[in-house]
Design an enzyme around this catalytic site. Structure first.
Site, PDB file in Angstrom:
ATOM      1  N   LYS A 105     -16.543   6.711   1.737  1.00 27.33           N
ATOM      2  CA  LYS A 105     -15.306   6.458   0.988  1.00 27.33           C
ATOM      3  C   LYS A 105     -15.364   5.035   0.420  1.00 27.33           C
ATOM      4  CE  LYS A 105     -10.240   6.772   1.472  1.00 27.33           C
ATOM      5  NZ  LYS A 105      -9.113   7.084   2.374  1.00 27.33           N
ATOM      6  N   SER A 135      -5.675  10.379   0.886  1.00 22.02           N
ATOM      7  CA  SER A 135      -6.383   9.590  -0.107  1.00 22.02           C
ATOM      8  C   SER A 135      -7.886   9.801  -0.065  1.00 22.02           C
ATOM      9  CB  SER A 135      -6.091   8.101   0.135  1.00 22.02           C
ATOM     10  OG  SER A 135      -6.613   7.688   1.383  1.00 22.02           O
ATOM     11  N   SER A 181      -4.603  10.802   5.666  1.00 22.16           N
ATOM     12  CA  SER A 181      -5.535  10.776   4.536  1.00 22.16           C
ATOM     13  C   SER A 181      -6.914  11.362   4.819  1.00 22.16           C
ATOM     14  CB  SER A 181      -5.696   9.341   4.024  1.00 22.16           C
ATOM     15  OG  SER A 181      -4.552   8.978   3.298  1.00 22.16           O
TER      16      SER A 181
END
Lengths: 488, 492
Positions: A76, A151, A175
């Site tokens: 990420k 997210s 998330s």
């Protein structure tokens, strides 16, 4: 090979049936070919990935291979990665090449894993649909009209679409779990403090936690073995003996008490999600578990409490992005204050600004006691609810998200509707507990449904066992979205 | 109308740790800009603070020295504001629950004892520095200072004159140096004061509106700034005006204070507990460890010097003004336990004077306490006169100074014989042999018939003249007490 699990890939590499360079090149080719379709990656760098793959091959040849050596993992873009662009999904960091590696990244490097690319995400991890990224929304591989969740939407998409065998995510209010559910993969947020936050760009420090996203619970366990551990550079990192999270995977589930919070099974859940979750609970009963009703009476407070505390911390954490030392600086300005104003006005997107303003408001003199202090008190009550519930059950289950993936644009103009999509996951962060999501079927428009599994502190091994036994008995986690058509 | 000035001080003492309060970067002074600013000090994305135990220990040590309460848990808070040399956009400080709460400081001012109460002493990090000189039309940022550990010591508004404020600041300065938590270097900004000043009619118990004068880095500026500010406030009130609460800066060149910002544009710092730092637990055990590693306090040592050595309160106060002096004195006195007053006189007199002349401190004294003690022993045993001792001292000093090693770095064994060597080699030994003295005296009597006559006629003055002649004939080495005795016998 694209469908192989991490342990299978690891075994193939160790037996020298494939090289890391071959494996990496194959995933890279696919990631690059499909990225314009899914927008899952912000940065792909074949040269850097292959260099790591070559190093992994040398490590394997020298007999020094560890379980993830040579395996490509998508990271990420919230994790600082030395030499890579690290944007956190924001224009503010659109020019930031990190000079150092995050603690979690160091651990993957030390294990010899290959970084296959930096995944797209909601800006500064603020969002539940991946629509707030400066780099544009990610598409859900099951239906490109749908959001992948946020997210960690880029990571979830990359794993679901087989652009990477596994990925890292971070979870501040859900998330990891919500995008895992919406994309039909497995994801785990560990107990707060188990994985280092050093080098993970902070959103809300007291809630942020890194975790793995992969196809199966078994793969999550392998990643967790690498990702977690004490880091002296993070004062909230926990000093514990290292655990092998694969050790309990096979345990039978006889006598397992599954707590079903009555507050979770109410009208807000859509029927398709309720049906799939019910079916998974039936499967668990078949596996020897029994279900008991528990109560988490303060559940309805989690979203409001979260939207006081998380923005409060965010408003402070994001004040370092001022255009002075690194990151975006407005090209023209009159004086110092104007430079701050314009750099932040252009550098941050709407959702980030909204939360900075909320956070500034709730911390300001005169409102602090009414909002921040009150929210901290409620946070304690929410944690106490779980402590009470765990006296009656070993593990808590419910839906990860009240609905399947919604359409792109559907909630982007209604922040409150968007915030409610994390209603089930947020309380877990407020309490600092571990939580995970596994795929348990499909709902409307053939979009995936996730089962939310919440354990007590440090019960990751047990949660993975609970998830793994289910995955041995079912095949939802092996289902794949259709290949996109007309892709070169 | 009679006016009373009310003063409270906030003192920032830079703690003497090797590394910064929340990072491993060095706190060394005077290196190239940003050479000692690590990723944490630069506030790169993702970095986190880790508390330096040494800074906490120094705060505890201070708390114990002023009889304060040590809070546990103690909480670190974020103080949020934007400034280019504040890289995180917030300063990590303490707000509620500082490490040190309460306590008192007692000191002498104009012959009377004064006690000032402390509100608190909290840990915080320093900000960086903006450099305006080196860049045309731009500002440079040096973050070497960012993250330097500070202890902010906040007093109650207990002082009533600039003299009291200066005396308080001085005693605090000496205390933090004494307990080894701060080097006290005011030029380098290691010890600086903010003064809160207000005035009120004498006899009133209501506080006036205060102004805060920032960043006073010398005792002289502190005194002048307070005096100026009090005058300014009195003038305004006497002319019918009212005082605006303000933050002001003192300009030493113009000897005036001027407004920096007023209460209206005071910032809302949005303090909240720093979620990156867990509440700091300070166990009783830890406090005991710090206590046992702390030196004897100046006030304790002062009464001990009076009690054990029979020194006057003036002498003991002078000797305990600085830990290096006190330690030096005790080392001398241990070697010459029979005459601590002689030791005190030479430490405060000759030794201090030479050090002052050369701008040195006692820990950089060329002569070791052993060497001084040996010289004093030679006075006591009559080998040399006190007057001659000053000459021997001078020669000892020059020799050791030119060798250029401070006593602390020297081998104690080589100390012992320096005074004897000089007395011996220069023939400075006092003439105490009565035969030799009798010869000298006989010669002087023979040569000074007139004085002898005068003495016998009852003039005591003439006797002194004869002693002087004997001393002169003996080139200053004759033992004056013996000379007196023999001469008087001879003249009977």
């Amino acid at each position: 090979m694209l469908n192989a699990s991490l342990s299978q890939l690891s075994a193939l590499l160790a037996a020298k049936k494939i090289s890391s360079v071959e494996l990496t090149a194959e995933f890279f080719k696919r990631a690059q070919a499909l990225n314009s379709h899914y927008n899952a990656f912000i940065t792909l760098s074949e040269e850097t990935s292959l260099a790591q793959a070559r190093a992994a091959d040398r490590l394997i040849a020298s007999g020094g291979a560890k379980p993830l050596t040579g395996v490509p993992i998508a990271q990420k873009d919230i994790f600082c990665t030395k030499g890579w662009l690290t944007t956190c999904g924001s224009r503010m960091l659109s020019n930031f090449v990190s000079p150092y590696d995050a603690g979690v990244i160091e651990r993957f490097n030390a294990a010899g894993a290959v970084n296959i690319g930096k995944t797209n995400m909601d800006e500064f991890a603020m969002g539940s649909s991946n629509e707030t990224s400066f780099y544009g929304p990610v598409k859900n591989p099951w239906d490109i009209a749908a959001v992948p969740g946020g997210s960690s939407g880029g990571s979830a998409c990359a794993v679901a679409a087989r652009l990477a065998p596994a990925a890292t995510g971070t979870d501040t209010g859900g998330s990891i779990r919500q995008p895992a559910a919406l994309c039909g993969i497995s994801g785990l947020k560990p107990t707060y403090g188990l994985a280092s936050r050093y080098g993970m760009i902070a959103f809300a420090s007291s809630l942020d936690q890194a975790g793995p996203m992969a196809k199966s619970a078994e793969d999550l366990a392998l990643m967790l073995n690498v990702m977690t551990g004490f880091d002296p550079r993070d004062s909230t990192s926990l000093q514990r003996e290292p655990e092998d999270y694969t050790r309990d995977l096979q345990k039978p589930l006889d006598g397992l008490r599954i707590g079903l919070p009555k507050e979770y099974f109410v009208d807000e859940i859509s029927d398709d999600v309720a049906r799939a979750v019910e079916a998974s609970l039936a499967e668990y009963r078949k596996l020897g578990a029994k279900t008991v009703e528990v109560s988490l009476p303060n559940t309805s407070l989690s979203v409001p409490v979260y939207y006081v505390l998380a923005p409060a911390e965010a408003s402070s954490n994001l004040s370092r992005f001022d255009g002075v030392r690194y990151g975006y600086r407005a090209p023209e300005y009159d004086d110092l204050n104007d430079m701050y104003r314009k750099s932040r006005a252009h550098g941050f997107g709407a959702e980030v600004k909204r939360r900075i303003l909320i956070g500034t408001y709730v911390l300001s003199h005169g409102y602090y006691d009414a909002y921040y202090i009150q929210a901290q008190k409620l946070r304690r009550l929410i944690a106490q609810d779980f402590a009470e519930a765990f006296k009656q059950c070993d593990i808590i289950m419910g839906p990860t998200s009240p609905t399947v993936a919604f359409n792109l644009g559907e909630k982007s103009n209604d922040p409150v509707q968007m915030y409610l999509s994390d209603a089930y996951t947020i309380a877990v962060n407020l309490a600092g507990l571990p939580g995970m999501s596994i795929p348990v079927g499909f709902g409307n428009k053939n979009r995936p449904v996730g089962l939310h599994i919440v354990g007590n502190y440090f019960s990751e091994a047990q949660m993975l066992n609970v998830a793994h036994r289910y995955q041995l008995a079912t095949d939802w986690h092996t289902r794949m979205p259709a290949e996109p058509g007309n892709i070169d | 109308m009679q006016w009373e000035t009310v003063i409270g001080l906030e003192v920032h003492a830079q703690l003497s740790t090797q590394s910064k309060i929340f990072s491993g970067a060095s706190t060394a002074f005077g290196v190239a800009p940003n050479a000692e600013a690590c990723a944490v000090d630069l506030a790169l994305p993702g970095v986190l603070p880790v508390l330096n135990r040494g800074a906490v220990e120094r705060a505890i040590r201070f708390g114990l020295a002023v009889g304060a309460k040590i809070n546990s848990p103690s909480i670190f808070a974020r103080k949020n504001y934007f400034y280019p040399d504040l890289p995180k956009g917030y300063q990590i400080s303490q707000y509620e629950l500082p490490v040190v709460e309460g306590g008192t400081v007692t000191f002498q001012v104009a012959e009377t004892e004064k006690t000032v109460r402390l509100v608190r002493a909290h840990l915080e990090e320093d900000a960086g520095k903006s450099l305006h000189e080196d860049f045309h039309g731009m500002t440079g940022i040096d973050l070497n200072r960012a993250g330097t550990p500070l202890l902010e010591i906040v007093s109650e508004p207990d002082m009533r004159s600039s003299a009291e404020a200066v005396a308080y600041a001085k005693i605090l300065h000496s205390l933090v140096r004494w307990i080894g938590i701060c080097d006290g270097n005011m030029q380098e900004g290691s010890f600086r004061c903010d003064a809160n000043v207000s005035v009120r009619p004498s006899g009133s118990d209501k506080l006036g509106t205060r102004c805060e004068i920032k960043n006073l880095n010398s005792f002289r500026f502190l005194e002048k700034a307070i005096d100026h500010e009090a005058r300014r406030q009195i003038e305004i009130i006497e002319e019918g005006g009212i005082i605006q609460q303000q933050t002001r800066l003192y300009d030493p060149d113009k000897d005036e204070t001027r407004a920096m910002r007023s209460k209206e544009d005071a910032q809302d710092y949005r303090y909240f507990p720093d979620p990156d730092l867990l509440p700091l637990e300070i166990s009783e055990n830890w406090i005991s460890e710090v206590r046992s590693a702390s030196p004897e306090l100046p006030s304790q040592m002062r009464s001990r010097l009076e009690r054990d050595y029979g020194l006057s309160s003036y002498d003991s106060a002078t000797l305990t003004a600085d830990r290096d002096i006190a330690e030096y004195f005790e080392a001398v006195a241990r070697k010459l336990p029979s005459d601590p007053k002689l030791c005190a006189n030479w430490v405060m007199g000759e030794t201090s004077a030479y050090l002052n002349d050369e701008g040195r401190s006692f820990d950089h004294c060329p002569l070791s306490p052993n060497e001084l003690a040996q010289l004093l022993t030679r006075i006591k045993d009559g080998t040399i006169s006190g007057k001659m001792a000053k000459e021997v001292f001078r020669q000892m000093w020059i020799k050791r100074r030119d060798e250029a090693t401070a006593w602390k770095s020297r081998n104690a064994q080589m100390d012992e014989s320096l005074a004897d060597q000089i007395i011996e080699s220069q023939g400075l030994k006092q003439i105490s042999d009565s035969g030799a003295l009798e010869n000298l005296i006989a010669e002087v009597i023979a040569a000074n018939g007139k004085s002898v006559e005068e003495f016998k006629a009852g003039k005591e003055k003439a006797f002194n003249a004869l002693v002087g002649q004997v001393m002169k004939a003996g080139k200053g080495k004759a033992n004056p007490a013996q000379v007196n005795e023999i001469l008087r016998n001879k003249l009977k």
